[in-house]
Design a protein around this motif. Structure first.
Motif, mmCIF file in Angstrom:
data_model
loop_
_atom_site.group_PDB
_atom_site.id
_atom_site.type_symbol
_atom_site.label_atom_id
_atom_site.label_comp_id
_atom_site.label_asym_id
_atom_site.label_seq_id
_atom_site.Cartn_x
_atom_site.Cartn_y
_atom_site.Cartn_z
ATOM 1 N N LYS A 30 0.803 -1.239 0.000
ATOM 2 C CA LYS A 30 0.000 0.000 0.000
ATOM 3 C C LYS A 30 0.828 1.278 0.000
ATOM 4 O O LYS A 30 0.493 2.252 -0.677
ATOM 5 N N ASP A 31 1.925 1.268 0.759
ATOM 6 C CA ASP A 31 2.764 2.466 0.846
ATOM 7 C C ASP A 31 3.367 2.857 -0.499
ATOM 8 O O ASP A 31 3.710 4.009 -0.718
ATOM 9 N N VAL B 90 1.895 2.408 -3.422
ATOM 10 C CA VAL B 90 0.875 2.688 -4.431
ATOM 11 C C VAL B 90 0.474 4.157 -4.414
ATOM 12 O O VAL B 90 0.199 4.720 -3.363
ATOM 13 N N ALA C 52 -2.212 5.329 -6.317
ATOM 14 C CA ALA C 52 -3.669 5.324 -6.241
ATOM 15 C C ALA C 52 -4.215 4.012 -6.775
ATOM 16 O O ALA C 52 -3.557 3.315 -7.544
ATOM 17 N N TYR C 53 -5.442 3.696 -6.332
ATOM 18 C CA TYR C 53 -6.183 2.559 -6.870
ATOM 19 C C TYR C 53 -7.226 3.132 -7.802
ATOM 20 O O TYR C 53 -8.092 3.882 -7.365
ATOM 21 N N ASN D 297 -14.021 -10.001 -0.957
ATOM 22 C CA ASN D 297 -14.400 -8.644 -0.584
ATOM 23 C C ASN D 297 -13.889 -8.269 0.790
ATOM 24 O O ASN D 297 -13.407 -7.162 1.019
ATOM 25 N N LYS D 298 -13.989 -9.227 1.711
ATOM 26 C CA LYS D 298 -13.533 -8.953 3.067
ATOM 27 C C LYS D 298 -12.032 -8.650 3.076
ATOM 28 O O LYS D 298 -11.577 -7.688 3.702
ATOM 29 N N TRP E 247 -10.350 -7.492 0.648
ATOM 30 C CA TRP E 247 -10.174 -6.213 -0.032
ATOM 31 C C TRP E 247 -10.447 -5.039 0.908
ATOM 32 O O TRP E 247 -9.700 -4.061 0.932
ATOM 33 N N VAL E 248 -11.531 -5.152 1.693
ATOM 34 C CA VAL E 248 -11.833 -4.088 2.657
ATOM 35 C C VAL E 248 -10.706 -3.977 3.673
ATOM 36 O O VAL E 248 -10.295 -2.885 4.053
ATOM 37 N N GLU E 249 -10.162 -5.139 4.090
ATOM 38 C CA GLU E 249 -9.054 -5.110 5.056
ATOM 39 C C GLU E 249 -7.838 -4.409 4.467
ATOM 40 O O GLU E 249 -7.162 -3.647 5.155
ATOM 41 N N LYS F 142 -7.862 -2.111 2.137
ATOM 42 C CA LYS F 142 -8.159 -0.688 1.997
ATOM 43 C C LYS F 142 -8.252 0.020 3.344
ATOM 44 O O LYS F 142 -7.900 1.194 3.457
ATOM 45 N N ALA F 143 -8.780 -0.684 4.366
ATOM 46 C CA ALA F 143 -8.996 -0.026 5.656
ATOM 47 C C ALA F 143 -7.702 0.066 6.461
ATOM 48 O O ALA F 143 -7.640 0.734 7.484
ATOM 49 N N ASN F 144 -6.674 -0.643 5.988
ATOM 50 C CA ASN F 144 -5.443 -0.689 6.776
ATOM 51 C C ASN F 144 -4.672 0.625 6.757
ATOM 52 O O ASN F 144 -4.600 1.285 5.747
#
Lengths: 277, 346
Positions: free
Chosen positions: B200-201, B203, B205-206, B337-338, B340-342, B344-346
């Motif tokens: 994530k660091d 990236v 953008a998505y 999905n779960k 994916w949310v994890e 994104k929410a991290n």
């Protein structure tokens, strides 16, 4: 006689387009297709899933971001409304029009425009480059989301406050001045308290769309964080879990209703019989 | 008041009169946005006297929900592989023996009998492609571009665009780790999730639709993208500046095909339309506009040099060796999905 029935079309309209969809959302949040029989059955699984720390975290983040956007809108919007309300009447109309004008453009377009302003090679960074300053990371983070929200929802804050401010009886202010109040005290003791109904509807009208938006975080936030609106969108459009999606929506609605309730009480205490809208 | 009533009445008469007068068939076609040369629709109307009512969707899931809900009368739709599989499973598609169509022989052999429709009963391939990386040659070291590993390389911090869709992003992670992109193994999913959280660091953008805008304005160096979209970047930004690669670990190979939803009113006309779209000259005209890859071998022969010169537009079999087609994950999509949310929410 006519008067008695004239409201009926409106009631019918709201039944079909407001009450019925609401009931549907609540219904879907309480039923799930059983994986064994393939039939619909009662289930509170959606609500249970939502109580997991993962989703609560998303919820809290959305609320905090929406609160920040609302507060910023108030801080920026109140002076604007005050300035417009104190202009000459002809000018007031023109300024209010200017404020609404961008809203005639498509919401997506207006949000896209920010990409070319905030981007790495965008207008701001190019300007900084010209005057020899290092480029800033303005895009694809929570700040960009905040800017997008404030920009898009600011008119919803300014307009109700402006409406209330422009209706304040000038003689009330003159009376305060006659009694020796300086401009600061007039503002604090007369103008602001009288404009509270406008502030409250402004807050509600900004907070509601801000807490549920999903376009702004995907475009300006670069999809880096997920907000409650994205969660609902994904459940309906990607996962196909209507049960969970509806449950999130219902929780969000209850939360908004509760916060409106709390604000209304505050409103009544300050203002007697003044109404929210 | 009287005048207005009269006018209303006359208007109504006019509408009913025309409705009675014409018996023209209207074919309802439901396709992705900006995914056809629309002049072809006019050509079709002129040739067969069948009017085309053209509507668009933004994602497979949009289209699925709309058709599933009923109340629509689409005669031809353009879903992707895994969605076709799902729709066949749910008995939502008309079986029309695609192989009997006149222009079906022009479809390449490797596009027939694919896992989502093994007997070619429900679908005719329309366009196909891959998922890979589009990159700016000035901003990357081309030697790095052979592998998905480049997306996890500190060197490119803040210059990477990931695809903002759970299935596509996870597919990249699965392939990087050497798993199948259709994995439903919780342990593999956990590993893929962890990989993407750590990434994530790096990236920027998505994104989905604005990969093109961001790449062309040179805000990012590398972007995960669908082949056709990437080709547009290559053609617009110049082949000397932008490149596209399908990494050697393999990737997603996808197909969009023409199907007839159950309950379509004009099945015969729909077959005619599908056949028309598969005619080599029409397929060629279409692909020159849309710029994805066509499964029509006759059309490929006559392709313009510019389209032929695009890397990976018509990859060899070994370049596609490790590529896979998405399979409908069923309810496991909730696990995706779960995760994916994890992420994104991290």
């Amino acid at each position: 006689m006519l008067k008695k029935y004239s409201g009926h079309p409106y009631i019918l309209w709201s039944m079909i387009f407001i009450v019925f969809p609401l009931i549907l959302v609540i219904y879907y949040s309480l039923v799930k297709v059983s994986s064994e029989t393939g039939r619909l059955m009662f289930s509170i699984e959606g609500y249970k899933t939502f109580m997991q720390p993962l989703y609560l975290k998303v919820f809290i983040k959305s609320v905090l971001l929406a609160l920040e956007a609302t507060a910023l809108c108030l801080v920026i919007g109140y002076p604007i409304a005050y300035i417009i309300a104190n202009m000459k009447p002809e000018l007031q109309k023109f300024m209010a029009l200017l404020l609404i004008l961008p809203m005639w453009m498509n919401f997506l377009l207006r949000t896209y425009a920010w990409i070319s302003i905030l981007g790495k090679n965008g207008i701001i960074n190019r300007f900084l480059g010209v005057i020899g300053l290092p480029a800033l990371d303005l895009m694809f983070n929570d700040k960009a989301v905040l800017i997008g929200m404030v920009y898009n929802f600011l008119p919803f804050m300014v307009l109700p406050i402006y409406t209330v401010l422009s209706k304040i009886d000038k003689s009330v202010i003159e009376a305060a001045q006659d009694l020796g109040a300086n401009s600061r005290i007039v503002m604090r003791k007369v103008v602001v308290p009288l404009s509270i109904p406008g502030i409250i509807s402004g807050i509600t009208m900004v907070f509601m769309p801000a807490v549920s938006t999903f376009v702004i975080p995907s475009l300006l936030g670069g999809g880096r964080s997920v907000l409650i609106g994205n969660l609902v969108e994904q459940q309906f459009l990607v996962v196909g879990n209507w049960n969970f999606g509806s449950a999130i929506s219902v929780v969000l609605m209850i939360f908004i209703l509760m916060s409106m309730r709390i604000m209304k009480r505050y409103d009544v205490e300050e203002e007697g019989e003044m109404n929210l809208w | 008041m009287k005048k207005m009533l009269l006018m209303l009445l006359m208007g109504l008469m006019l509408v009913t009169a025309t409705a009675c007068g014409e018996k023209q068939v209207v074919l309802n076609v439901y396709n992705w946005g900006d995914y056809i040369d629309e002049t072809i629709l006019d050509d079709f109307e002129a040739e067969y006297g069948i009017k085309v009512n053209y509507e668009m969707f933004a994602s497979n899931e949009d289209m699925y929900v709309k058709i599933k809900q009923g109340g629509t009368k689409y005669d031809v739709a353009f879903p992707s592989d895994y969605m076709i599989e799902k729709m066949i499973k749910e008995d939502m598609l008309e079986s029309f023996d695609a192989a009997s169509l006149e222009n079906y022989p022009y479809i390449g052999e490797k596009f027939k009998g694919l896992s989502y429709d093994p007997d070619n009963q429900y679908s005719v391939p329309y366009l196909w492609g891959t998922v890979g990386m589009v990159y700016n040659k000035d901003m990357v070291d081309e030697a790095d571009m052979k592998s998905w590993d480049v997306l996890f390389n500190e060197k490119y911090k803040g210059q990477i665009l990931m695809y903002d869709s759970q299935r596509d992003a996870l597919a990249v992670a699965f392939k990087t780790l050497g798993y199948s992109l259709n994995s439903t193994d919780p342990k593999e999913l956990e590993a893929a999730k962890q990989l993407l959280i750590n990434q994530k660091d790096l990236v920027l953008a998505y994104v989905t639709d604005n990969v093109k805008g961001i790449m062309l304005s040179e805000e990012a160096a590398i972007g995960v993208d669908y082949s056709g979209d990437a080709f547009m970047i290559l053609l617009e930004g110049g082949l000397d500046k932008f490149g596209y690669v399908v990494p050697e670990e393999g990737s997603n190979m996808w197909f969009d095909a023409m199907v007839i939803p159950k309950g379509a009113e004009h099945v015969e006309e729909a077959k005619l339309f599908i056949d028309y779209m598969s005619r080599p000259d029409v397929a060629l005209k279409n692909v020159e506009y849309v710029q994805y890859s066509t499964p029509n071998v006759e059309a490929v022969k006559n392709l313009s040099d510019e389209l032929k010169s695009i890397p990976y537009a018509y990859p060899s079999d070994e370049e596609l060796d490790n590529c896979e087609v998405f399979v409908d994950p069923g309810t496991f999509v909730e696990e995706y999905n779960k995760a994916w949310v994890e992420i994104k929410a991290n």
